[in-house]
Design an enzyme around this catalytic site. Sequence first.
Site, PDB file in Angstrom:
ATOM      1  N   ASP A 262       0.849  -1.189   0.000  1.00 25.07           N
ATOM      2  CA  ASP A 262       0.000   0.000   0.000  1.00 25.07           C
ATOM      3  C   ASP A 262       0.891   1.247   0.000  1.00 25.07           C
ATOM      4  OD1 ASP A 262      -3.056   0.783   0.639  1.00 25.07           O
ATOM      5  OD2 ASP A 262      -1.700   2.217   1.591  1.00 25.07           O
TER       6      ASP A 262
ATOM      7  N   ASN B 174      -3.257  12.708  -4.063  1.00 24.64           N
ATOM      8  CA  ASN B 174      -4.429  12.987  -4.899  1.00 24.64           C
ATOM      9  C   ASN B 174      -5.064  14.326  -4.528  1.00 24.64           C
ATOM     10  OD1 ASN B 174      -4.597  10.907  -6.762  1.00 24.64           O
ATOM     11  ND2 ASN B 174      -5.730   9.558  -5.395  1.00 24.64           N
TER      12      ASN B 174
ATOM     13  N   ASP C 119      -2.467   9.129 -10.692  1.00 22.01           N
ATOM     14  CA  ASP C 119      -2.429   8.033 -11.662  1.00 22.01           C
ATOM     15  C   ASP C 119      -1.018   7.806 -12.171  1.00 22.01           C
ATOM     16  OD1 ASP C 119      -5.132   7.710 -11.358  1.00 22.01           O
ATOM     17  OD2 ASP C 119      -5.672   8.701 -13.248  1.00 22.01           O
TER      18      ASP C 119
ATOM     19  N   GLU D 114      -4.862   2.129  -4.297  1.00 25.20           N
ATOM     20  CA  GLU D 114      -3.402   2.204  -4.235  1.00 25.20           C
ATOM     21  C   GLU D 114      -2.795   0.964  -3.606  1.00 25.20           C
ATOM     22  OE1 GLU D 114      -4.898   4.392  -0.499  1.00 25.20           O
ATOM     23  OE2 GLU D 114      -5.519   4.080  -2.570  1.00 25.20           O
TER      24      GLU D 114
END
Length: 374
Positions: A250, A258, A267, A293
């Site tokens: 993770d 983000n 992305d 993620e």
Amino acid sequence: MVGEEGRVGEAVAANATADRDQRRRKRWTAYSAASYAVDTLFLALFGAAGTIPWTVAPVYGLVAAALCSGQYVVYALGWNLRFRDPNLTAPFLLAAVAMQLGVVAAAPTIAFPYLSNLFTVFAFGMIWLDPRSSALLWSVGAAATGLVLYAGGSRLAVPVATPLELALGWLYFSLVLGRCVLLSLYASELRSRLERSRRALAATLAQVEQLATHDELTRALNRRSLMSHLEQERGRAERSGVPFSVALMDLDHFKAINDAFGHATGDEALRKFADIVRATMRATDIFGRYGGEEFMMILTGTTAETARLAMERIRAAVAAGTWPVPGKGLTVSIGVAEFRRGENLAQLLGRADMALYEAKRAGRDRVVVGQGEP
């Protein structure tokens, strides 16, 4: 609604294909008419030379005109689409054979060039017919030819009595050979088109399989494919006792990226992470995006300790990577669990998830091996 639109699209495409095929059949009817016209012309020339009765040419021409006109009407009205072979190859081929043998029977002095025309007729038919139909029609044609040859007997000849007959016979036979060559070229082009279509279909299927098994953003395996591989590894381990481990990864503080820099940057960071993992992982391991993620790696034939060392290399590579985040680096937390015989996938993933949670709680950017129950 989407399903209905899909069916409408399929129907439109099918109609377009059917229309294209019908146009092709009409073109072949025109080619056949032109070929019969050439035959009629040479029959008229042989008639003018006194080699055969003058009535043979007009009778042949009228029969050919009736055959081609009927063929065109059948295609234009779509009646042929009711049959399994919409080209109606067999009946039209039999009609062509009958016409050539009719000439031989009515004018045996020019038997050779018109018998040779059977090669053209059968070469055209074999392009479209399946092997069984081809064998059946060949049998019928061979039997009919045998009957005509038997009836003609010594009257069958090659037209060489005069220089004019010799020239006409040579010219007509040359045209027969030319037709065979053209049909061979057409068949070769058909094979080339089929091969191109096959390659295009294979490429399309490969793309479909890629989309079905891989995550579009990162090009890593998707969750469904990962679970399928995981079940295969579990079954193999249960049967053979060969170990394997699972690692859940993770990205740390990814939501903040983000929020601060936008999803496009996020992305790009996910793509970069996947590239680093692929460049660092062992060739035998299986890597994919588990969700958001979070990523998963299946480490085949690997104990927990060996898996921890492999994941440490990946963790270090991620920490040392260059990221598309202004002024920031990225790290990854990893939880590892080794499969225990008799447990299900939920239990295995639960232990890996607990190890991942422990890595997060302990400060992130680390690898933790799960030991306890999920």
